[in-house]
Enzyme design. Structure first.
Site, mmCIF file in Angstrom:
data_model
loop_
_atom_site.group_PDB
_atom_site.id
_atom_site.type_symbol
_atom_site.label_atom_id
_atom_site.label_comp_id
_atom_site.label_asym_id
_atom_site.label_seq_id
_atom_site.Cartn_x
_atom_site.Cartn_y
_atom_site.Cartn_z
ATOM 1 C CE LYS A 274 9.703 5.095 3.675
ATOM 2 N NZ LYS A 274 9.217 4.520 2.404
ATOM 3 C CG ASP A 293 11.589 1.719 6.006
ATOM 4 O OD1 ASP A 293 12.406 1.155 6.756
ATOM 5 O OD2 ASP A 293 11.636 1.617 4.771
ATOM 6 C CG PHE A 347 15.633 0.000 2.098
ATOM 7 C CD1 PHE A 347 14.895 -0.050 3.260
ATOM 8 C CD2 PHE A 347 14.983 -0.152 0.883
ATOM 9 C CE1 PHE A 347 13.535 -0.255 3.219
ATOM 10 C CE2 PHE A 347 13.616 -0.362 0.836
ATOM 11 C CZ PHE A 347 12.894 -0.411 2.003
#
Length: 427
Positions: A274, A293, A347
């Site tokens: 990540k 995530d 996001f």
DNA sequence: CAATAACCGCGA
DNA sequence: CGCGGTTATT
């Protein structure tokens, strides 16, 4: 203004000199310049505080918020109206000559263009994502101006090592503490107490004792990751140290393939898939990379028909390598070769509460009916209201040569050449 | 490979 | 108790 003397009939560039209402401050600080830029191309209020960079200072103002970032040699100051980006740079030394100042302003403009990747048309990208993806189409108008910054890889790497099991507020505090502790203050503004520190170079963070100090500053287990990563980087890639060769090595990963760059990043401690993907996307030009995530995973499961890995019981399922790959690949297929940019929009929207904007659940067979709850008090968070009020400033226009064409300045030429090279590689 | 624990500090 | 994660161990 020296650059105005040069006769360059082509590519004239218009910008505005702004005089602040306070004559005293205007005498001490350079004036703001302006760059025509629709807010749909860039929203500072969102982009600078959405978890990409953690180092921007915000000076809140009902009408006119200012954002500041300390670079190695200057502090960049930004303000924004719906149609215009205002910028200036402040330096440690008191009175630069007008020629010096003009050159610096030109450099700052080049930096802005690079940092915000302004040669990429965000509105066109939004349109393309909307065509490919009805989910994106439904919410895009609410989240204009969200683009990926082109950050310094070293700073970005350390910042995202800090991000594990962490939230934006605390990451911001940690990065700030790190800069205060490990780099001398560059300057403070007249009449202000706050000192502005650049991000410390790798050689400084690789020195003995850094781990213990960072731990005492509340970095927890991340202190060791940072110290060890700095030592690895300097030890392996900074052997001859003509001023931070290791940083140049990191920057050089922009010219490698995504897989190669990721492989290198994963060698550092505290850097898993990540964090590596965040660095790839946000500072190494790999704009197709979609970092995953738990939030992104939830979004992918809810709106993009990814099956939740048999967690019929409410059990919390860890992010396995397989899940990560499935999610990342799925979203890449949805959004295409700038998928990482689209991911950033979604996001960020999720940060501001995804569901409160009435996103539909997909009509696909894998989707289960979801009740969209209208959440209170989250909508105003995204409001652009501070930017919509008229600015309390006066403007007088001047015409100068577009600094982007200042071919006789070495640093500008270098930056531009680098950019051209980068675009060529992408294409 | 999939699943689990440990790690640090902060906020709910 | 859980988190925008990584490492180490099963």
């Amino acid at each position: 203004m020296a650059s105005a003397d040069r006769a360059r009939p082509t590519n004239k560039f218009t910008f505005t000199i702004t005089i602040t209402s306070s004559a005293a401050m205007a005498a001490l600080l350079p004036a703001f310049h302006s760059l025509p830029l629709p807010i749909a191309q860039l929203s500072l209020a969102v982009v600078l505080k959405c978890g990409q960079s953690f180092r921007w200072t915000v000076l809140p103002d009902a009408d006119d918020t200012e954002y500041r970032l300390c670079l190695r040699d200057r502090v960049v100051c930004l303000r924004q109206s719906p149609t215009t980006l205002f910028y200036r740079a402040v330096y440690p030394d008191p009175q630069p000559t007008p020629t010096q100042q003009a050159l610096r302003d030109a450099e700052t403009l080049v930096w802005l263009n690079d940092y915000f990747q302004l040669d990429i048309d965000l509105v066109t990208l939004y349109d393309e994502w909307s065509v490919r993806d009805p989910v994106f189409a439904r919410m895009q108008s609410r989240f204009q101006g969200i683009r990926v910054l082109r950050q310094d890889p070293w700073e970005n790497l350390i910042s995202f090592i800090c991000s594990s099991n962490n939230n934006i507020a605390r990451i911001t505090k940690m990065v700030q503490a790190l800069c205060t502790q490990y780099s001398p203050p560059l300057l403070s503004f007249p009449g202000e107490d706050a000192k502005y520190h650049p991000f410390p170079p790798p050689s400084v963070l690789s020195e003995p004792g850094v781990s213990a100090t960072l731990r005492s500053l509340g970095f927890g287990y991340r202190a060791d990751f940072i110290h060890r990563t700095a030592k690895m980087l300097v030890g392996i890639h900074g052997k001859h140290n003509p001023s931070e060769a290791s940083e140049s090595w990191l920057v050089g990963l922009r010219n490698t393939t995504t897989d190669e760059a990721r492989e290198e990043l994963l060698k550092f401690v505290g850097v898993g898939r990540k964090v590596a993907d965040c660095v790839l996307l946000m500072s190494l030009d790999k704009k197709e990379v979609v970092p995953v995530d738990t939030h992104v995973y939830q979004i992918a499961m809810r709106y993009y028909g990814l099956k939740g890995t048999s967690s019929s019981n409410g059990k919390k399922v860890n992010m396995s390598s397989k899940i990560y790959n499935d999610v990342s690949t799925k979203l890449f297929n949805v959004w295409g070769d700038s998928a990482g940019w689209a991911h950033s929009v979604l996001f960020t929207a999720d940060l501001k509460s995804f569901a409160s904007y009435g996103l539909p659940t997909p009509a696909g067979p894998t989707s289960s009916p979801q009740k969209i709850l209208m959440q209170k008090d989250l909508l105003p968070t995204l409001s652009m209201a501070p930017l919509l009020s008229p600015l309390k400033r006066t403007h007088s226009e001047v015409i100068v040569d577009n600094p982007m064409n200042a071919g006789d300045d070495a640093s500008l030429t270098l930056s531009l050449a680098e950019r051209v090279k980068r675009r060529r590689r992408v294409a």
